[in-house]
Design an enzyme around this catalytic site. Structure first.
Site, PDB file in Angstrom:
ATOM      1  N   ALA A  70      -5.423   0.006  -1.691  1.00 28.55           N
ATOM      2  CA  ALA A  70      -5.872   0.786  -0.530  1.00 28.55           C
ATOM      3  C   ALA A  70      -4.927   1.954  -0.306  1.00 28.55           C
ATOM      4  O   ALA A  70      -3.737   1.875  -0.623  1.00 28.55           O
ATOM      5  CB  ALA A  70      -5.925  -0.097   0.715  1.00 28.55           C
ATOM      6  N   ASP A  71      -5.479   3.018   0.233  1.00 32.98           N
ATOM      7  CA  ASP A  71      -4.680   4.195   0.580  1.00 32.98           C
ATOM      8  C   ASP A  71      -5.248   4.777   1.862  1.00 32.98           C
ATOM      9  O   ASP A  71      -6.462   4.988   1.964  1.00 32.98           O
ATOM     10  CB  ASP A  71      -4.731   5.228  -0.545  1.00 32.98           C
ATOM     11  CG  ASP A  71      -3.766   6.380  -0.306  1.00 32.98           C
ATOM     12  OD1 ASP A  71      -2.559   6.112  -0.100  1.00 32.98           O
ATOM     13  OD2 ASP A  71      -4.204   7.547  -0.322  1.00 32.98           O
TER      14      ASP A  71
END
Length: 190
Positions: A70-71
């Site tokens: 995730a970012d």
């Protein structure tokens, strides 16, 4: 059928807390993938490219597990606000956000290599800040370590001092859109 083990490709304590609160068992294996910071890619492509790189980096070491990369980025006026470089940068970011709406996007990439399955999505929430005085920003920065947070703030840490409203997923603003992540994880259970 029992779903495969989940590996979080992030050392983010916020993402780990969100997964634990949702009752999800997982292990942590932080990614070593370099992050892109090319705002010419646009918000959605930038966060998904980074999430994908993180997930695939860790999936090489855990091919039979589901790896969650995730970012999260704060986006204001067509540019990303990443983690501040120091206290002055954090102060500047919060003053830039004062009284204004901005977007918070999280790219999520779930990868399993054996057997191969990938699921990817972007969640975008719209956040509006209160009008902030210099003193209010200084007070917030005295309470919260803003240097490891995109946009120099955290909704879950005295966010009420800064945030007027959130449209969309609140957990997304914290760092992981839990509802959509849980739905995506179900695709790996069968």
């Amino acid at each position: 059928m029992t779903p495969p083990p989940l590996v979080l490709a992030s050392a983010s304590p916020r993402r780990a807390e969100l997964l634990r609160a949702a009752g999800i068992a997982f292990e942590v294996c932080a990614s070593n993938a370099p992050e892109l910071d090319d705002d010419a890619l646009g918000l959605a492509e930038l966060v998904t490219a980074n999430a994908r790189a993180k997930a695939l980096d860790v999936a090489e070491r855990h091919p039979a597990s589901v790896v969650l990369g995730a970012d999260t980025l704060v986006w204001l006026d067509g540019r990303p606000l990443g983690k501040p470089s120091g206290p002055d940068d954090a102060h500047r970011m919060l003053m830039d956000l004062s009284g204004r709406p901005h977007e918070v996007a999280t790219g999520v990439h779930l990868a399993r290599l054996e057997p191969r399955l990938h699921v990817e999505f972007v969640e975008v929430s719209r956040v509006r800040f209160r009008h902030l005085s210099e003193g209010a920003v200084a007070d917030y920065l005295a309470r919260v370590d803003a240097l490891d947070k995109a946009g120099a703030y955290a909704l879950q840490e005295h966010g009420e001092l800064l945030v007027e409203s959130v449209e969309g997923s609140r957990s997304n603003v914290v760092g992981l859109p839990v509802e959509r992540t849980l739905a995506a994880l179900r695709r790996f259970a069968g």
